[in-house]
Design a protein around this motif. Structure first.
Motif, PDB file in Angstrom:
ATOM      1  N   SER D 123       4.161  28.057 -32.281  1.00  0.00           N
ATOM      2  CA  SER D 123       4.801  29.258 -31.737  1.00  0.00           C
ATOM      3  C   SER D 123       4.137  29.618 -30.417  1.00  0.00           C
ATOM      4  O   SER D 123       2.930  29.456 -30.266  1.00  0.00           O
ATOM      5  CB  SER D 123       4.674  30.418 -32.731  1.00  0.00           C
ATOM      6  N   GLY D 124       4.939  30.092 -29.461  1.00  0.00           N
ATOM      7  CA  GLY D 124       4.364  30.453 -28.169  1.00  0.00           C
ATOM      8  C   GLY D 124       5.372  30.408 -27.030  1.00  0.00           C
ATOM      9  O   GLY D 124       5.254  31.144 -26.064  1.00  0.00           O
ATOM     10  N   GLY D 125       6.362  29.526 -27.149  1.00  0.00           N
ATOM     11  CA  GLY D 125       7.375  29.432 -26.104  1.00  0.00           C
ATOM     12  C   GLY D 125       8.739  29.745 -26.670  1.00  0.00           C
ATOM     13  O   GLY D 125       8.865  30.491 -27.636  1.00  0.00           O
ATOM     14  N   SER D 126       9.771  29.201 -26.041  1.00  0.00           N
ATOM     15  CA  SER D 126      11.105  29.287 -26.623  1.00  0.00           C
ATOM     16  C   SER D 126      11.130  28.417 -27.867  1.00  0.00           C
ATOM     17  O   SER D 126      10.235  27.589 -28.081  1.00  0.00           O
ATOM     18  CB  SER D 126      12.127  28.772 -25.610  1.00  0.00           C
ATOM     19  N   VAL D 127      12.160  28.588 -28.694  1.00  0.00           N
ATOM     20  CA  VAL D 127      12.273  27.759 -29.897  1.00  0.00           C
ATOM     21  C   VAL D 127      12.262  26.283 -29.499  1.00  0.00           C
ATOM     22  O   VAL D 127      11.597  25.455 -30.134  1.00  0.00           O
ATOM     23  CB  VAL D 127      13.549  28.113 -30.683  1.00  0.00           C
ATOM     24  N   SER D 128      12.974  25.957 -28.432  1.00  0.00           N
ATOM     25  CA  SER D 128      13.052  24.569 -28.005  1.00  0.00           C
ATOM     26  C   SER D 128      11.671  24.043 -27.584  1.00  0.00           C
ATOM     27  O   SER D 128      11.308  22.896 -27.885  1.00  0.00           O
ATOM     28  CB  SER D 128      14.075  24.457 -26.872  1.00  0.00           C
ATOM     29  N   GLN D 129      10.897  24.854 -26.891  1.00  0.00           N
ATOM     30  CA  GLN D 129       9.540  24.427 -26.509  1.00  0.00           C
ATOM     31  C   GLN D 129       8.638  24.280 -27.732  1.00  0.00           C
ATOM     32  O   GLN D 129       7.853  23.331 -27.825  1.00  0.00           O
ATOM     33  CB  GLN D 129       8.935  25.425 -25.512  1.00  0.00           C
ATOM     34  N   ASP D 130       8.748  25.251 -28.641  1.00  0.00           N
ATOM     35  CA  ASP D 130       7.949  25.160 -29.873  1.00  0.00           C
ATOM     36  C   ASP D 130       8.261  23.847 -30.605  1.00  0.00           C
ATOM     37  O   ASP D 130       7.359  23.177 -31.115  1.00  0.00           O
ATOM     38  CB  ASP D 130       8.256  26.335 -30.808  1.00  0.00           C
ATOM     39  N   MET D 131       9.561  23.501 -30.649  1.00  0.00           N
ATOM     40  CA  MET D 131       9.969  22.281 -31.349  1.00  0.00           C
ATOM     41  C   MET D 131       9.411  21.033 -30.654  1.00  0.00           C
ATOM     42  O   MET D 131       8.949  20.095 -31.307  1.00  0.00           O
ATOM     43  CB  MET D 131      11.497  22.210 -31.441  1.00  0.00           C
ATOM     44  N   GLN D 132       9.452  21.025 -29.318  1.00  0.00           N
ATOM     45  CA  GLN D 132       8.913  19.877 -28.574  1.00  0.00           C
ATOM     46  C   GLN D 132       7.437  19.650 -28.869  1.00  0.00           C
ATOM     47  O   GLN D 132       6.986  18.510 -29.047  1.00  0.00           O
ATOM     48  CB  GLN D 132       9.069  20.097 -27.073  1.00  0.00           C
ATOM     49  N   VAL D 133       6.689  20.740 -28.886  1.00  0.00           N
ATOM     50  CA  VAL D 133       5.242  20.629 -29.122  1.00  0.00           C
ATOM     51  C   VAL D 133       4.973  20.120 -30.534  1.00  0.00           C
ATOM     52  O   VAL D 133       4.142  19.227 -30.750  1.00  0.00           O
ATOM     53  CB  VAL D 133       4.543  21.990 -28.867  1.00  0.00           C
ATOM     54  N   ALA D 134       5.708  20.667 -31.501  1.00  0.00           N
ATOM     55  CA  ALA D 134       5.506  20.228 -32.893  1.00  0.00           C
ATOM     56  C   ALA D 134       5.929  18.766 -33.065  1.00  0.00           C
ATOM     57  O   ALA D 134       5.241  17.976 -33.727  1.00  0.00           O
ATOM     58  CB  ALA D 134       6.280  21.135 -33.844  1.00  0.00           C
ATOM     59  N   GLN D 135       7.055  18.415 -32.455  1.00  0.00           N
ATOM     60  CA  GLN D 135       7.533  17.028 -32.563  1.00  0.00           C
ATOM     61  C   GLN D 135       6.546  16.037 -31.965  1.00  0.00           C
ATOM     62  O   GLN D 135       6.372  14.935 -32.494  1.00  0.00           O
ATOM     63  CB  GLN D 135       8.883  16.887 -31.849  1.00  0.00           C
ATOM     64  N   ALA D 136       5.910  16.408 -30.856  1.00  0.00           N
ATOM     65  CA  ALA D 136       4.925  15.515 -30.239  1.00  0.00           C
ATOM     66  C   ALA D 136       3.809  15.214 -31.236  1.00  0.00           C
ATOM     67  O   ALA D 136       3.335  14.071 -31.338  1.00  0.00           O
ATOM     68  CB  ALA D 136       4.353  16.158 -28.968  1.00  0.00           C
ATOM     69  N   ALA D 137       3.397  16.229 -31.975  1.00  0.00           N
ATOM     70  CA  ALA D 137       2.326  16.030 -32.966  1.00  0.00           C
ATOM     71  C   ALA D 137       2.830  15.198 -34.142  1.00  0.00           C
ATOM     72  O   ALA D 137       2.097  14.352 -34.671  1.00  0.00           O
ATOM     73  CB  ALA D 137       1.801  17.380 -33.446  1.00  0.00           C
ATOM     74  N   ILE D 138       4.067  15.426 -34.544  1.00  0.00           N
ATOM     75  CA  ILE D 138       4.650  14.656 -35.653  1.00  0.00           C
ATOM     76  C   ILE D 138       4.762  13.174 -35.259  1.00  0.00           C
ATOM     77  O   ILE D 138       4.412  12.281 -36.037  1.00  0.00           O
ATOM     78  CB  ILE D 138       6.043  15.228 -36.021  1.00  0.00           C
ATOM     79  N   GLU D 139       5.238  12.929 -34.038  1.00  0.00           N
ATOM     80  CA  GLU D 139       5.363  11.538 -33.575  1.00  0.00           C
ATOM     81  C   GLU D 139       3.997  10.859 -33.474  1.00  0.00           C
ATOM     82  O   GLU D 139       3.844   9.690 -33.837  1.00  0.00           O
ATOM     83  CB  GLU D 139       6.051  11.494 -32.204  1.00  0.00           C
ATOM     84  N   PHE D 140       3.038  11.614 -32.979  1.00  0.00           N
ATOM     85  CA  PHE D 140       1.682  11.082 -32.899  1.00  0.00           C
ATOM     86  C   PHE D 140       1.196  10.646 -34.279  1.00  0.00           C
ATOM     87  O   PHE D 140       0.663   9.552 -34.455  1.00  0.00           O
ATOM     88  CB  PHE D 140       0.745  12.143 -32.302  1.00  0.00           C
ATOM     89  N   ALA D 141       1.385  11.506 -35.267  1.00  0.00           N
ATOM     90  CA  ALA D 141       0.923  11.207 -36.632  1.00  0.00           C
ATOM     91  C   ALA D 141       1.663  10.008 -37.192  1.00  0.00           C
ATOM     92  O   ALA D 141       1.086   9.156 -37.879  1.00  0.00           O
ATOM     93  CB  ALA D 141       1.111  12.425 -37.540  1.00  0.00           C
ATOM     94  N   SER D 142       2.944   9.946 -36.887  1.00  0.00           N
ATOM     95  CA  SER D 142       3.767   8.858 -37.380  1.00  0.00           C
ATOM     96  C   SER D 142       3.284   7.526 -36.812  1.00  0.00           C
ATOM     97  O   SER D 142       3.098   6.550 -37.541  1.00  0.00           O
ATOM     98  CB  SER D 142       5.221   9.134 -36.984  1.00  0.00           C
ATOM     99  N   ASN D 143       3.041   7.499 -35.511  1.00  0.00           N
ATOM    100  CA  ASN D 143       2.546   6.279 -34.876  1.00  0.00           C
ATOM    101  C   ASN D 143       1.158   5.901 -35.387  1.00  0.00           C
ATOM    102  O   ASN D 143       0.879   4.734 -35.667  1.00  0.00           O
ATOM    103  CB  ASN D 143       2.493   6.445 -33.357  1.00  0.00           C
ATOM    104  N   LEU D 144       0.313   6.891 -35.485  1.00  0.00           N
ATOM    105  CA  LEU D 144      -1.068   6.651 -35.883  1.00  0.00           C
ATOM    106  C   LEU D 144      -1.146   6.037 -37.275  1.00  0.00           C
ATOM    107  O   LEU D 144      -1.930   5.119 -37.522  1.00  0.00           O
ATOM    108  CB  LEU D 144      -1.836   7.984 -35.874  1.00  0.00           C
ATOM    109  N   THR D 145      -0.342   6.548 -38.185  1.00  0.00           N
ATOM    110  CA  THR D 145      -0.466   6.134 -39.585  1.00  0.00           C
ATOM    111  C   THR D 145       0.359   4.886 -39.901  1.00  0.00           C
ATOM    112  O   THR D 145       0.207   4.306 -40.972  1.00  0.00           O
ATOM    113  CB  THR D 145      -0.050   7.280 -40.530  1.00  0.00           C
ATOM    114  N   LYS D 146       1.235   4.489 -38.965  1.00  0.00           N
ATOM    115  CA  LYS D 146       2.012   3.255 -39.148  1.00  0.00           C
ATOM    116  C   LYS D 146       1.136   2.032 -38.931  1.00  0.00           C
ATOM    117  O   LYS D 146       1.349   0.983 -39.490  1.00  0.00           O
ATOM    118  CB  LYS D 146       3.172   3.198 -38.147  1.00  0.00           C
ATOM    119  N   LYS D 147       0.162   2.216 -38.033  1.00  0.00           N
ATOM    120  CA  LYS D 147      -0.663   1.066 -37.642  1.00  0.00           C
ATOM    121  C   LYS D 147      -1.458   0.526 -38.829  1.00  0.00           C
ATOM    122  O   LYS D 147      -2.064   1.278 -39.565  1.00  0.00           O
ATOM    123  CB  LYS D 147      -1.612   1.505 -36.518  1.00  0.00           C
TER     124      LYS D 147
END
Lengths: 147, 147, 147, 147
Positions: D123-147
């Motif tokens: 939380s901190g920006g528009s809903v769209s910005q909040d979603m982008q920030v959260a998604q970046a972390a989700i993608e990071f976790a997804s990539n990290l744990t796939k390896k």
């Protein structure tokens, strides 16, 4: 070499300024001719000063405090909240449930020299009257601290 | 013939008296040399006026309000609560869980001409200092309204 | 001429310092060999950073946050609360009911250059272990910011 | 022969992964150029790690935590909640009152190898910005744990 920022500068409202803002609000209220509850919170949303004018409805006590809180911790006037969410139905039905969040007019952040030092919230009349009373206090503070 | 009483006389504190009591409390605080939170509630326990002196700990904001509330709605000073329950273990361990009840010193009912018109609560120093500051405001109100 | 103070200087903890304090606390925890919850709040008692070490009991999540809150808003270590009230039965039975107040060890105000900038709270072991972990972080911050 | 299942396999997020997801979120935040509150909860909705970036509004602290909680305990992104209830007026006006339920974007369940191991809320920006920030972390976790 280390070059990090360990602490952040902040400015907080003094009781003297809070009291004077309440007096300025009361003058505007007298002009309008009805009583209001007037709350001032500090920059962390904590109650700094409060006055419930004689005859004001008791429901206004909480509303005024929540308006001041919302304005201080979101750093925007409460009426901007509705403007901001009116076309986003998920927010309109959702964010309004946030604790102590007020989305209608009557709350303003108190900005002194570029710092949010607190918030003011007014309740007792129509939204427009609440806004007038709060604005009178904001303008007073702005003029006072410019000198 | 019916001889029931349909309404009850009540007297409520005015904002003017509340403000002056806060000023009297602040004078006593200046004498003691530390900051306090000072709360005044009306005869229903609802917040009427409040001031957090600069530098006071934030925990005092809630405690001062709860002391004023307890004193107004129980119509006794908060320190009498402990005296009253100390030898009744069921109360000592039980009634202390009542919402907003404070059993230690620093809250006083405000009595004007035999009516409880509200309560004052002070927090910021030792219990004894809190009591002194509140008492100063109570005495001020008593003298002012006797005239 | 006007000579009043309209705003009060304050300093608030940065996220960078909060994160490093949590790392320092985790190092001490590794030494002790059990997991802890570690909370950092800002100078208004609002959550700034938090970490629950793997395997820590869930009850510690709230306790650590409340310790940090108590320390920041009362500006004293939480263990001093019990020392302060142990011989005053009215406080011992009364003030413990204040919202989020913790009277046992593991919470410390974070003081940087004379300002309380926040608080740290630790929970997970014995009170003595909680205190050691929190103190390690406090000492780390003190050394870091002296440079 | 008895063939019941007495226990259920579960996977829970580690503090190490939670911290790295917060770092990934902060990198995205730096790209966007405004501060956010970022919360990670475990698979039971309990706070695991948290960071309030310097300068973020205090109202975001609660909202970020509630988004993470909603996503973890309902096992769906918070923005899907609105999509799901928008044409069911009883839900739209009713279920939004559920404690800590957030129906707008910025919260995501964290799924690792088919298990929901926690949730993230931003939380901190528009809903769209909040979603982008959260998604970046989700993608990071997804990539990290796939390896």
């Amino acid at each position: 070499m280390e070059n990090r920022q360990w602490t952040l500068d902040a400015q907080n409202i003094s009781l003297e300024l809070a009291h004077r803002m309440i007096e300025a609000a009361k003058e505007k209220a007298a002009e309008i001719g009805i009583p209001f509850s007037i709350a001032i919170v500090d920059n962390g949303g904590h109650l700094k000063a409060f006055a419930a004018m004689d005859g004001v409805g008791l429901l206004t006590i909480e509303i005024a405090q929540n308006k001041a809180y919302t304005a201080a911790v979101s750093r925007r006037p409460t009426h901007e909240w509705y403007e901001r969410i009116q076309n986003e139905p998920a927010l309109l039905h959702g964010i309004v449930h946030t604790s102590r969040l007020v989305i209608f007019g009557g709350g303003y952040p108190i900005r002194i020299n570029g710092h949010v030092v607190g918030g003011i919230g007014v309740s007792g009349g129509s939204v427009s009257q609440d806004m007038q009373v709060a604005q009178a206090a904001i303008e007073f503070a702005s003029n006072l601290t410019k000198k």
